[in-house]
Design an enzyme around this catalytic site. Structure first.
Site, PDB file in Angstrom:
ATOM      1  N   GLY A  96      -6.648   3.721   4.258  1.00 50.56           N
ATOM      2  CA  GLY A  96      -5.699   2.625   4.182  1.00 50.56           C
ATOM      3  C   GLY A  96      -6.179   1.480   5.033  1.00 50.56           C
TER       4      GLY A  96
ATOM      5  CE1 TYR B  54     -13.563   5.720  -4.649  1.00 50.33           C
ATOM      6  CE2 TYR B  54     -11.268   5.881  -3.991  1.00 50.33           C
ATOM      7  CZ  TYR B  54     -12.408   5.120  -4.187  1.00 50.33           C
ATOM      8  OH  TYR B  54     -12.406   3.786  -3.906  1.00 50.33           O
TER       9      TYR B  54
ATOM     10  CB  CYS C  65      -0.780   7.018   4.482  1.00 50.42           C
ATOM     11  SG  CYS C  65       0.554   6.050   3.821  1.00 50.42           S
TER      12      CYS C  65
ATOM     13  CG  ASN D  58      -1.597  10.910   3.555  1.00 52.60           C
ATOM     14  OD1 ASN D  58      -1.602  10.055   2.680  1.00 52.60           O
ATOM     15  ND2 ASN D  58      -2.463  11.895   3.581  1.00 52.60           N
ATOM     16  N   GLY D  59       1.299  10.176   1.835  1.00 51.92           N
ATOM     17  CA  GLY D  59       1.685  10.733   0.555  1.00 51.92           C
ATOM     18  C   GLY D  59       2.872  10.004  -0.045  1.00 51.92           C
TER      19      GLY D  59
END
Length: 496
Positions: free
Chosen positions: A51, A266, A25, A126-127
């Protein structure tokens, strides 16, 4: 609320051999800005890399909430001159999502909205919560009815059931019960709230757009809308934004920060700054350190684009071996391509990557990638480079070997599917069909991050995928293992 209809489920079309890591996300929020939904859409464009399979925006115009949720990319979903008419208001939050395989793509799309006793609230997350299933089971047993398999909905239920008088206190009550790595943004009829998990595993930043506050997963989203970076939301910090300004609270016990190092390795865009570090500069330093630790005789350094490019530049500068774009990435691969057979899937890598024969033919090539997960894609790329005439192929990973799965928001295989967890370096080299294979060491990674040696007692980063040192309890995992050991298997849903 106006949800869109799903027409395509990305999980149904995913290449089963694809081993690209995906973060689940990205979140964005803005308060007090004209045409807030259009600003949110621009912010989500910048966060598309976090995402790419679903997105949504919730807006508030002072009287009503409006939401749209779509399967697909931001540019396809939030277009048209009528966007601000569909989603009016000066406050908005947005979310872009990668849906984990096997889950319903649409019912988990965010932001999620609920009408509570204190008024409406939209939530973007997010997570991953590592006690999601434990909390969900408890809530269901108490009579809660869930519409999704998303851990974000658990937070809404916790909000609804809190007996605290003020909404802010209800919010603190809810987040005090969750565990894991997360960045949350919530929009009410009076406030925009942002919170970062106690360890700061997932990132969240504060920006300023012409005097109006902005929250986002990365600084690149601020750049997209012309906002000024103010600061990182600190680990364990909760910010409350309303007409009176910005209030900062610390609802959690104080602990040392451990941000996710994979954001720098990344996930974050190279032009972002994460926790005070330029992502681009860190990746170049990782490549330079890799060249010191594991530099074979070679004629050309070739990145696996796009994520391997900064590390390859650093590797080339340190080693003196020329950098060349020996692989060209196609950025226009459509989502509708179907790979019906294994034979066609084997060719599918060429849709995304094509060899630049003039650079590769007859050369000893050092391939630089950001990481190696299962190795299936890496092996296809190695074969492609050999077929283009490379005399030797030496593969180097600009991160340490990935040996442990993640439970904080990275879609990563179980341990028995991770190449480095199941094979020796020599076995991996044979599987990948390379002349040699090398990884950046954990110590080298920490040197590139500029923090010196890794503290074995209190590591400076979340790095369990390399070390097995998980920074939090894995409550759901522990309970599942206990039940399995007792002879009763649990069937877990995959949350996002």
């Amino acid at each position: 609320m106006t949800p869109s209809s799903p027409v395509w489920n990305p999980a149904d079309h995913r290449d089963p051999d694809d081993d690209q890591l995906r973060l689940e996300c990205g979140v964005f929020g803005v308060y007090g800005v004209a045409e807030a939904s259009a600003v949110a859409a621009l912010g989500l464009h910048a966060l598309q890399h976090r995402g790419q399979e679903a997105c949504g925006i919730a807006a508030f115009d002072g009287e009503r909430f409006y939401t749209e949720r779509h399967v697909g990319r931001v540019g396809d979903a939030f277009t048209g001159q009528d966007l601000v008419e569909r989603l009016p208001g000066k406050c908005a939050i947005g979310h872009t999502r990668y849906s984990t395989a096997g889950g319903s793509a649409f019912r988990n799309v965010q932001p999620m909205f609920a009408d509570l006793e204190a008024g409406g609230v939209a939530l973007a997350h997010n997570g991953n919560l590592t006690n999601f299933h434990t909390l969900r089971d408890r809530l269901v047993s108490d009579g809660a009815i869930f519409q999704s398999t998303s851990d974000s909905e658990v937070i809404l239920h916790l909000l609804a059931r809190s007996r605290k008088a003020r909404f802010v206190d209800r919010f603190i009550d809810a987040i005090s019960q969750i565990e894991g790595g997360y960045a949350l943004i919530a929009l009410t009829n009076k406030k925009l709230i942002g919170v970062r998990d106690p360890l700061g595993i997932r990132p969240l930043v504060l920006g300023d757009l012409a005097g109006k506050p902005v929250l986002a997963s990365e600084t690149c989203a601020l750049d997209m809308i012309g906002a000024r970076f103010v600061r990182d939301i600190q680990h364990g910090e909760m910010v409350i934004i309303d007409d009176t300004g910005i209030e900062s609270l610390r609802p959690f016990p104080a602990v040392r920060a451990r941000p996710c190092v994979f954001e720098l390795v990344y996930f974050a865009r190279p032009d972002s700054v994460v926790d005070g570090r330029s992502v681009y500069d860190v990746r170049k330093k990782m490549g330079a350190r890799l060249a010191i630790e594991s530099g074979p005789d070679a004629d050309v350094v070739v990145p696996v684009p796009d994520s391997g490019v900064p590390a390859a530049i650093g590797y080339s500068q340190q080693s003196g071996v020329p950098f060349e774009m020996g692989i060209i990435r196609n950025h226009y691969v459509g989502r509708t391509f179907i790979q019906p057979t294994q034979g066609v899937r084997e060719l599918g890598v060429r849709m995304k990557h094509s060899p630049n024969r003039a650079v590769i033919e007859g050369k000893r090539v050092v391939l630089i990638d950001d990481s190696i997960v299962r190795g299936t894609t890496s092996r296809k790329i190695v074969r492609m480079v050999r077929e283009a005439g490379a005399r030797e192929v030496h593969l180097r990973s600009a991160s340490p070997p990935i040996k442990w799965p993640d439970f904080y928001g990275i879609d990563m295989p179980e341990r028995d599917k991770l190449l480095a967890a199941t094979q020796s370096l020599e076995e991996m080299a044979r599987f990948l069909e390379v002349d040699s294979l090398g990884f950046l060491s954990v110590e080298g990674l920490y040197e590139a991050l500029g923090v010196g040696a890794r503290d074995p007692v209190n590591p400076q980063f979340t790095d369990h995928y390399f070390t097995g040192d998980y920074p939090t309890r894995l409550t759901d995992r522990e309970l599942a293992q206990a039940d399995a050991d007792g002879g009763r298997q649990l069937s877990f849903l995959v949350s996002a």
